[in-house]
Design a protein around this motif. Structure first.
Motif, short mmCIF file in Angstrom:
data_model
loop_
_atom_site.label_atom_id
_atom_site.label_comp_id
_atom_site.label_asym_id
_atom_site.label_seq_id
_atom_site.Cartn_x
_atom_site.Cartn_y
_atom_site.Cartn_z
N ALA A 58 1.52 -8.31 10.80
CA ALA A 58 0.09 -8.57 10.55
C ALA A 58 -0.60 -7.28 10.16
N ASP A 59 -1.68 -7.46 9.41
CA ASP A 59 -2.55 -6.34 9.01
C ASP A 59 -3.63 -6.18 10.08
N VAL A 60 -3.95 -4.94 10.40
CA VAL A 60 -5.01 -4.69 11.38
C VAL A 60 -6.32 -5.37 10.97
N LEU A 87 -0.88 6.67 16.33
CA LEU A 87 -0.45 7.29 15.07
C LEU A 87 -0.46 6.32 13.89
N PHE A 146 6.05 1.34 5.14
CA PHE A 146 7.32 1.59 5.80
C PHE A 146 8.33 0.53 5.39
N TYR A 156 12.07 6.51 10.74
CA TYR A 156 10.96 6.76 11.68
C TYR A 156 11.40 6.43 13.10
N SER A 159 4.39 -3.78 8.40
CA SER A 159 5.72 -3.72 7.81
C SER A 159 6.67 -4.71 8.49
N MET A 178 9.64 -2.82 9.96
CA MET A 178 9.37 -2.25 11.28
C MET A 178 9.44 -3.33 12.35
N ASP A 216 2.47 -5.22 13.24
CA ASP A 216 2.65 -4.15 12.26
C ASP A 216 2.65 -4.77 10.86
N GLY A 275 -0.18 -1.60 14.83
CA GLY A 275 0.62 -0.60 14.09
C GLY A 275 1.73 -0.12 14.99
N THR A 276 2.39 -1.08 15.65
CA THR A 276 3.33 -0.79 16.74
C THR A 276 4.59 -0.06 16.27
N GLY A 277 4.90 -0.13 14.96
CA GLY A 277 6.11 0.53 14.47
C GLY A 277 7.33 -0.04 15.18
N GLN A 316 0.84 -1.20 0.00
CA GLN A 316 0.00 0.00 0.00
C GLN A 316 0.88 1.24 0.00
N GLU A 344 -3.62 5.53 8.64
CA GLU A 344 -3.06 4.79 7.50
C GLU A 344 -3.88 3.55 7.14
C1 LIG Z 1 3.50 6.50 11.97
S1 LIG Z 1 3.84 4.81 12.37
C2 LIG Z 1 3.41 4.75 14.09
C3 LIG Z 1 4.18 3.67 14.80
C4 LIG Z 1 3.97 3.58 16.32
N1 LIG Z 1 2.63 3.20 16.66
C5 LIG Z 1 4.33 4.86 16.98
O1 LIG Z 1 3.46 5.53 17.55
O2 LIG Z 1 5.51 5.23 16.95
C6 LIG Z 1 2.43 3.96 11.64
C7 LIG Z 1 2.61 2.45 11.68
O3 LIG Z 1 1.37 1.83 11.34
C8 LIG Z 1 1.68 0.70 10.54
N2 LIG Z 1 0.50 0.32 9.73
C9 LIG Z 1 -0.05 1.02 8.70
N3 LIG Z 1 -1.09 0.36 8.19
C10 LIG Z 1 -1.21 -0.79 8.91
C11 LIG Z 1 -2.11 -1.90 8.83
N4 LIG Z 1 -3.07 -1.95 7.90
N5 LIG Z 1 -1.96 -2.90 9.73
C12 LIG Z 1 -0.96 -2.85 10.67
N6 LIG Z 1 -0.08 -1.83 10.77
C13 LIG Z 1 -0.21 -0.81 9.91
C14 LIG Z 1 2.85 1.15 9.69
O4 LIG Z 1 3.56 0.08 9.10
C15 LIG Z 1 3.67 1.94 10.69
O5 LIG Z 1 4.63 1.16 11.36
#
Ligand SMILES: C[S@@+](CC[C@H](N)C(=O)[O-])C[C@H]1O[C@@H](n2cnc3c(N)ncnc32)[C@H](O)[C@@H]1O
Length: 185
Positions: A97-99, A116, A10, A18, A76, A79, A74, A51-53, A6, A120
């Protein structure tokens, strides 16, 4: 055409960049959120960060509550590699994993938290429904995102006690963030 699933994905370079910025700038937000999670989580509870990053929020939660079972997912893989490499303890586990399709069974999580990331998610309704699926009855949902992120209140219609309030971590000049809290009845 993108090589990634998508737009905004990341990859390795973006994930490393990041992580550096998050470590420098977001400590106050992570500490604030960790306090909220610590207040909601029952003894020995399961906490999932979606989306733990780089996983820094889970570090802050682990520092407050040694009893909790902590997991982060997450989309990615890059990540997740960074998060695993930086994990302070084997008590925190990270998965790709995807949310929209979480590797958790129904009613298995006490607190779902996310920072955050929601802005996305391409299909927020489906994503929020999936968060509701894994939360056990009485469980809490805590979602923090930028204030400008558009929220579709309908997405949260399956939850009780839905609230959205501005959030300002210490030292931030303005409330740039908002939190949505909700519970599963
Ligand atoms: C801006 S970062 C925030 C990371 C962390 N939560 C933080 O606050 O530092 C957004 C994260 O959401 C993840 N993300 C985006 N879409 C996602 C999805 N569909 N499923 C799981 N994670 C997702 C991205 O890969 C990225 O690591």
């Amino acid at each position: 055409m993108s090589d990634y699933p998508q737009a905004g994905y990341f990859d390795r370079k973006r994930s490393a960049s990041y992580e550096r910025r998050a470590t420098r700038l977001l400590g106050g937000l992570y500490r604030l959120v960790a306090s909220d999670v610590a207040a909601f989580a029952p003894p020995g509870g399961v906490v999932l960060d979606v989306g733990t990053g780089p996983g820094r929020l889970l570090h802050a939660i682990a520092a407050r509550r040694a009893d909790l079972v902590l997991g982060g997912v997450d989309l990615s893989a890059d990540m997740v590699d960074i998060a695993r490499a930086g994990a302070p303890s084997s008590r925190i586990t990270f998965q790709v994993a995807d949310v929209a399709s979480l590797p958790y069974s129904d009613d298995s999580v006490d607190v779902v938290v996310s920072t955050l990331s929601m802005h996305e998610w391409p299909d927020r309704r489906r994503a929020v429904a999936e968060l509701g699926r894994v939360l056990r009855p009485g469980g809490a949902l805590l979602v923090y995102d930028f204030r400008f992120a558009r929220i579709d209140r309908e997405s949260f219609s399956g939850f009780a006690d839905v609230r959205r309030v501005p959030v300002r971590p210490k030292w931030w000049p303005a409330p740039l963030f908002a939190k949505i809290t909700a519970s599963v009845s």
